[in-house]
Scaffold this active site. Structure first.
Site, short mmCIF file in Angstrom:
data_model
loop_
_atom_site.label_atom_id
_atom_site.label_comp_id
_atom_site.label_asym_id
_atom_site.label_seq_id
_atom_site.Cartn_x
_atom_site.Cartn_y
_atom_site.Cartn_z
N GLN A 164 13.09 12.42 -20.11
CA GLN A 164 13.05 11.43 -21.19
C GLN A 164 14.44 11.27 -21.79
OE1 GLN A 164 9.32 12.28 -23.78
NE2 GLN A 164 9.75 14.16 -22.66
N ASN A 165 15.39 12.07 -21.33
CA ASN A 165 16.71 12.06 -21.95
C ASN A 165 17.54 10.88 -21.45
OD1 ASN A 165 15.84 14.33 -23.16
ND2 ASN A 165 17.07 15.76 -21.96
N HIS B 14 13.59 6.87 -19.98
CA HIS B 14 13.99 6.17 -21.20
C HIS B 14 15.36 5.52 -21.10
CE1 HIS B 14 10.85 8.63 -23.70
NE2 HIS B 14 10.30 7.69 -22.96
P1 OAD Z 1 11.86 15.74 -29.63
O1 OAD Z 1 13.02 15.76 -30.55
O2 OAD Z 1 10.63 15.04 -30.08
O3 OAD Z 1 11.45 17.23 -29.25
C1 OAD Z 1 12.43 18.16 -28.86
C2 OAD Z 1 11.73 19.43 -28.44
O4 OAD Z 1 12.69 20.32 -27.93
C3 OAD Z 1 10.99 20.17 -29.59
O5 OAD Z 1 9.69 20.51 -29.14
C4 OAD Z 1 11.83 21.41 -29.80
O6 OAD Z 1 11.07 22.54 -30.20
C5 OAD Z 1 12.42 21.63 -28.42
N1 OAD Z 1 13.70 22.35 -28.36
C6 OAD Z 1 14.67 22.42 -29.30
N2 OAD Z 1 15.71 23.15 -28.85
C7 OAD Z 1 15.38 23.57 -27.60
C8 OAD Z 1 16.03 24.34 -26.61
N3 OAD Z 1 17.25 24.83 -26.82
N4 OAD Z 1 15.40 24.55 -25.44
C9 OAD Z 1 14.16 24.04 -25.21
N5 OAD Z 1 13.49 23.30 -26.12
C10 OAD Z 1 14.09 23.06 -27.30
O7 OAD Z 1 12.40 15.16 -28.24
P2 OAD Z 1 11.56 14.48 -27.06
O8 OAD Z 1 10.25 15.15 -26.89
O9 OAD Z 1 12.47 14.40 -25.89
O10 OAD Z 1 12.75 8.28 -27.04
O11 OAD Z 1 11.33 13.04 -27.64
C11 OAD Z 1 10.72 12.08 -26.84
C12 OAD Z 1 11.34 10.73 -27.11
O12 OAD Z 1 11.31 10.45 -28.51
C13 OAD Z 1 12.83 10.65 -26.78
O13 OAD Z 1 13.08 10.42 -25.40
C14 OAD Z 1 13.27 9.49 -27.60
C15 OAD Z 1 12.56 9.81 -28.89
O14 OAD Z 1 12.29 8.72 -29.71
C16 OAD Z 1 13.60 7.31 -26.62
O15 OAD Z 1 14.81 7.41 -26.68
C17 OAD Z 1 12.88 6.12 -26.08
#
Ligand code: OAD
Length: 246
Positions: free
Chosen positions: A99-100, A117
């Site tokens: 998703q990155n 994305h």
């Molecule tokens: P989020 O910011 O929603 O979630 C990030 C996740 O990473 C959380 O569950 C954290 O606990 C975890 N996390 C933090 N540090 C970490 C680490 N060092 N190692 C492993 N995990 C860690 O991000 P996404 O789930 O990617 O959409 O968000 C989904 C989408 O929402 C993104 O792609 C973006 C956003 O709006 C678009 O850009 C279209």
């Protein structure tokens, strides 16, 4: 850890779904972490939607320009590198779905990435180029003026970042391939995603429906933990080398 390592070794096809936490240890902020996440400080609809961009293109362009600079300065972390090494050692056995919008998986050496994305560092036109004849490519976003945001001298079209905004469809080919990978894999690793954004967040459930095991790598609880056969509480850079390296 030992059990998950044995599942990885036995998997005919491994699917890895990554989210913003994958790049957190490279210094790229996540979206929803309580203090450091982008959406803790900014309004997503103002900065990540077409109506928001049309309302204030300069503001939105400036915000993406800052994020682009941050990503250019970031380096792949030990987790990105471990995934790329595993793929190189096991050709044809990995589907990597992200998703990155950064390019850290690619810079680590991963190939065939399914980027759901879009790409932060790419430009595209806000609207279809009005000078585009059938079969021709129309004006080139690279030729737009400096902006901000850059604008085409010929057709007046604005340039926007090549990411998927709220309310927009995912790139069809990448999403279709991701659905196929989720259905085909026998193990899915879900790394660093809150699991709050669909349709990407539906992929682990699809994998389970098709008989795969699901393993979560995340330091905190996520919406997807209920699908998991194993939840590993740790970070991408900390755990992936331990899971994937020989
Ligand atoms: P989020 O910011 O929603 O979630 C990030 C996740 O990473 C959380 O569950 C954290 O606990 C975890 N996390 C933090 N540090 C970490 C680490 N060092 N190692 C492993 N995990 C860690 O991000 P996404 O789930 O990617 O959409 O968000 C989904 C989408 O929402 C993104 O792609 C973006 C956003 O709006 C678009 O850009 C279209």
């Amino acid at each position: 850890m030992a059990r998950v390592r044995s599942w990885i070794a036995a998997a005919e096809h491994l699917c890895v779904l990554t989210g913003a936490g994958m790049s957190a240890e490279s210094g790229v902020p996540t979206f929803r972490d309580a203090l450091t996440g982008l959406w803790a400080r900014h309004d997503p609809m103002a900065l990540a939607s077409e109506p928001g961009f049309r309302r204030d293109p300069g503001l939105v362009w400036g915000w993406y320009a800052e994020r682009r600079e941050g990503v250019r300065q970031a380096r792949p972390n030990a987790g990105h590198l471990a995934l790329a090494r595993w793929q190189a050692r096991h050709p044809g056995r990995l589907s990597l779905v992200t998703q990155n919008v950064d390019d850290l998986h690619q810079r680590a050496g991963s190939t065939g990435l399914l980027a759901l994305h879009g790409a932060l560092l790419e430009d595209r036109w806000l609207a279809p180029c009005p000078r585009q004849a059938p079969g021709a490519s129309g004006c080139d976003p690279a030729c737009a003026d400096a902006g901000p945001p850059p604008r085409c001298a010929h057709c007046g079209n604005l340039v926007r970042p090549g990411v998927v905004w709220f309310g927009e469809h995912l790139p069809g080919a990448a999403f279709t391939s991701a659905l196929e990978a989720a259905a085909r894999c026998d193990l899915m690793l879900v790394v660093g995603t809150s699991g709050m954004v669909h349709p990407a967040a539906g992929l682990p459930g699809r994998a389970v429906e098709h008989g795969a095991r699901v393993v979560i790598v995340n330091p905190l609880p996520s919406q997807l933990d209920g699908h998991a056969h194993e939840v590993l509480r740790g970070t991408a850079a900390g755990l992936l080398p331990c899971l994937l390296d020989d």
